[in-house]
Each structure stands twice: as structure tokens, then as C-alpha cells.
Design an enzyme around this catalytic site. Structure first.
Site: not given
Ligand code: NAD
Length: 423
Positions: A111
Site C-alpha cells: 500500500k
Molecule cells: P473515493 O476517494 O472514491 O471516495 C471516498 C468517499 O468517502 C467520498 O465520497 C468522500 O466524500 C467520502 N468520505 C471521506 N471521508 C469521509 C468521512 N469521514 N465520512 C463520510 N464520508 C467520507 O474512495 P474509494 O475508492 O471509494 O474508497 C473508499 C473506501 O473503500 C476506502 O476505505 C478504500 O480503501 C476502500 N477500497 C476501495 C477500493 C477501490 O477499488 N476504489 C477497493 C477496495 C477498498
């Protein structure tokens, strides 16, 4: 039931370690293997000098942690956020090792993260940060070494810059160095929706297991970025009712259900704050949304949302962890007593890394699959992994989270035993 004790509930690395420890003990993992798998393989800290638009020179701190390369190259996203810490990146790297092993794809875990606020940076500044970070890491990443991907605060454009910078250093185009790229640069069809689609697939399986139906099943999603908005869209299309949504600006609860495509248009195309959505419902603080009435709660934002302080207010029958680390170990104990069916992060959000693996395979083949083919293969992997974890939990008398860890640790430890330790 053995519980995972953590001195500091909100330290995600301690949470990851505590769960590893419970699972390793249950497995009877030999002391040497336990020590080997507990610690990361490599931790790199980079101080990134960047010329800002106003002429100042700023220095950002970035990390890349490679937890394990036992089953294949390191794999894991790059996070851009103001509160990134080395402990967080360490935890996320180890979760990637276990996640890749749960879905049985040939990657280890890694990561990366940079302490910065992407919302306050211009495109030019973001590009310069990304390129310098990638250049500094160019010896350590690569299709056979460590393959980054997007995470919180990073996207397809940033992956394109990573790919281009690495390619410039090695003097030829290397699309397979990073996944989550734009389609025109070797990205995979279906990657954008993959994590949300995986979330939906495991929710479908959980409903089947619990004798519940999709139609009218009330869902709340916290986080409306890649995972949350894609998950909500696919689930709404499939007949689920999305009754709550939140992003960093706040949340909305509407028991009649949202028109998800309209909400996506509002947030992602019109760039408006989610709580101001005109066809919305009752405004709710983002950290409260998961505790409203629903059948499935999907945290899809950041860590530590369900803790010992609020877990007793959790109302959903199913917790499906789209985000990494949204639930602390003490909260797990409370949810277990409430008989919540938990689909743990290392299984629930593994659709993303699974299609990233497909992207890496396609890049290396130079042959790209139809979207239906990608989705079909993803469906197979997620269904098989869900069934594997639930079966393991039932046969070993542990909860789904510890079962997922046990299954994963066992696979990595077995590969390590076959490889042996190079002196
Ligand atoms: P992203 O940046 O596309 O979106 C994040 C979202 O969370 C946004 O809508 C943001 O406004 C919101 N957010 C941020 N802080 C917040 C808070 N304190 N309270 C409420 N909402 C909040 O990110 P993503 O890629 O969707 O990732 C989200 C989660 O999923 C993370 O934990 C990431 O590690 C995990 N994840 C993502 C992927 C992927 O393929 N993108 C894969 C596995 C896990």
C-alpha cells in the site's frame, strides 16, 4: 470465542495485528511463521519536493509499504489524504496480503500513501506530486515487483501519470505497472464498477444465506466515491432500496429510497454537496448515517466508523465492509452479540483487486476482454470466496472475519513453506 484485544482502539495497525494474532493462534501457526508474516517486508518513506503553483517549494511525505511478496508481486492502492500515517499504510498493506489470499489471486500485499489534501491541490500540483513519488519508487515497483492502484483520493488520471512516469524511466511503455488506469491506456472494462459490484455480489449471497430478498431490501451507504456510488448504483438497479447515503459533507436518510442515478449526477457531474440533493431526505451527520434503520449497512469511506462508542446503536442485519477497516475489534464483539452478519473488508471489497488482477493479466497478454467476461469472472471469484469464508467459519466455529483471516494466513503460510526461507 477468542476476542481481539487492542490497547488503542482507533489505531488501525493495532486492529489489523490483533485480528492477525487471533487467527494465527486459532490456526496454530508456528512461532517463526507468525513472526515472519506479522511484519512488513519493506517500508519506504519518501520526502517529495514539489514546486507549487504560487512558486513555493513544498515537501510532502509519502510511503510505500510492501507487506508480503510471498504469493506474487505486491499489490495495493495509493492513498492521497491529509491524515495518512505510516501505521495506516502498514495496516492497509497487510490487509492487501490477506485480501489477495482470500480471493486466491497471485499477489502479495502492499500500500502507498501521501500526506496531502487532494481537494486543495491543482491538477498540475497533483501531477507533480504523483510523478516525483513514482520516480522515487521506480526501483521498487513494476509488474513483477509491486503494482499500485487507486485508493482514497486517487483516480484513473493519477494512475495514468504513474504509468507514464514509470514507463519514461524504463524507456518503454509498461501498462502492467499499475491498475485502475483509463480504458485507453490498458485499463480493464468493468474496473471502475468492480469494487461496488463485488460488494453487491457478496450482499446477494448474504441475503440468500439469511433467507432475505433483494426487492425492497433497505441499504445505507457511507461514502459516495468509487466504491459507495458504484455499489449504490448497481444495487439500486438490482432491486435494492438505497435509503441512506453520505459523503464527507454529510448524509441524507430517505426511507422511500433515492433515485441513485440522479444522486450520482448531483454529486459527480454537477459537483454539488451530497446533503443538498434537492430530491433528498432528512439531513444526517456523515458519521451517524450507518446507525439509521436499514437491512444492510455499507461503510465505503474511511476506517474506524463503527467503534465501541456507537456499535450498540447499529440496526442493520448485515454489515458489508466496502471500506477497509471500518469496524474496530471492540465493535466486532458488540455486533456479534447483536447477531449482525458481517462480511469483512478483506472479502467484501476484494472485487476491486480481483478486477485489478484481470487488468494486469490483460495488459501482459495485450488482449482485452469484453465487459461481460470480466463481470462473469468476478462473479465466480466473489461467490466462491464468500462460500469459502462462510464454510470455514461454520466448520471452525469462528466468525466470518476471523475465518477470512485464517483462510488467508493459511494460504500465505503454505506458500512460504513451499518456497522456504532464502538465507
Ligand atoms: P473515493 O476517494 O472514491 O471516495 C471516498 C468517499 O468517502 C467520498 O465520497 C468522500 O466524500 C467520502 N468520505 C471521506 N471521508 C469521509 C468521512 N469521514 N465520512 C463520510 N464520508 C467520507 O474512495 P474509494 O475508492 O471509494 O474508497 C473508499 C473506501 O473503500 C476506502 O476505505 C478504500 O480503501 C476502500 N477500497 C476501495 C477500493 C477501490 O477499488 N476504489 C477497493 C477496495 C477498498
Amino acid at each position: 470465542m477468542v476476542t481481539a484485544a487492542v490497547p488503542n482502539e482507533l489505531n488501525v495497525y493495532e486492529s489489523a495485528e490483533a485480528r492477525f494474532e487471533v487467527a494465527a493462534k486459532k490456526l496454530g501457526l508456528a512461532e517463526g511463521l507468525y513472526r515472519y508474516l506479522r511484519y512488513p517486508n519493506k517500508e519506504i518513506t519518501i520526502y517529495i519536493p514539489v514546486g507549487m503553483d504560487d512558486g513555493r517549494l513544498e515537501v510532502f511525505t509519502g510511503y510505500r509499504v510492501q507487506h508480503s511478496v510471498v504469493r506474487g508481486p505486491g499489490k495495493g492502492g495509493i492513498r492521497f489524504a491529509p491524515n495518512v500515517t505510516l501505521d495506516e499504510v502498514r495496516a492497509l498493506a497487510s490487509w492487501m496480503t490477506w485480501k489477495c489470499a482470500v480471493v486466491n489471486i497471485p499477489f502479495g500485499g502492499a500500500k502507498g500513501g501521501i500526506i496531502c489534501d487532494p481537494e486543495k491541490l491543482s491538477m498540475g500540483e497533483l501531477e507533480r506530486i504523483t510523478r516525483r513519488y513514482t520516480a522515487e519508487l521506480s526501483e521498487w515497483i513494476g509488474p513483477e515487483r509491486d503494482v499500485p492502484a487507486p485508493d482514497l483520493g486517487t483516480n484513473e488520471q493519477i494512475m495514468a501519470w504513474v504509468m507514464d512516469t514509470y514507463s519514461m524511466h524504463v524507456r518503454h511503455t509498461v501498462t502492467a505497472v499499475v491498475t485502475g488506469k483509463p480504458l485507453d491506456l490498458g485499463g480493464s472494462r468493468g474496473r471502475r464498477e468492480a469494487t461496488g459490484r463485488g460488494v453487491m455480489i457478496v450482499c446477494d449471497k448474504a441475503l440468500e444465506k439469511l433467507g432475505m430478498k433483494r426487492e425492497g431490501c433497505r441499504v445505507i451507504v457511507q461514502g459516495f466515491g468509487n466504491v459507495g456510488s458504484m455499489g449504490a448504483m448497481l444495487m439500486a438497479q438490482a432491486g435494492y432500496k438505497i435509503v441512506g447515503a453520505a459523503d464527507i459533507h454529510g448524509g441524507l436518510y430517505n426511507e422511500k429510497g433515492f433515485d441513485v442515478p440522479q444522486l450520482i449526477d448531483w454529486v459527480h457531474h454537477q459537483h454539488k454537496a451530497l446533503p443538498e440533493f434537492p430530491a433528498g431526505g432528512t439531513k444526517v451527520p456523515a458519521e451517524e448515517i450507518l446507525f439509521h434503520p436499514c437491512d444492510i449497512a455499507i461503510p465505503a469511506a474511511v476506517e474506524n466508523q463503527i467503534t465501541s462508542q456507537n456499535a450498540y446503536r447499529f440496526q442493520a442485519r448485515i454489515l458489508c465492509e466496502g471500506a477497509n477497516g471500518p469496524t474496530t475489534p471492540p465493535a466486532d464483539d458488540i455486533l456479534r452479540k447483536k447477531d449482525v452478519f458481517i462480511i469483512p473488508d478483506i472479502l467484501a471489497n476484494a472485487g476491486g483487486v480481483t478486477v485489478s488482477y484481470f487488468e494486469w493479466v490483460q495488459d501482459r497478454q495485450g488482449f482485452f476482454w469484453r465487459e461481460s467476461e470480466v463481470n462473469e469472472r468476478l462473479q465466480d471469484v466473489m461467490v466462491h470466496s464468500f462460500e469459502g469464508v462462510v464454510h470455514y467459519a461454520e466448520t471452525h466455529g469462528v466468525n466470518n472475519r476471523i475465518a477470512a483471516y485464517m483462510l488467508a494466513i493459511d494460504r500465505v503460510a503454505f506458500a512460504l513453506k513451499l518456497r522456504g526461507i532464502y538465507a
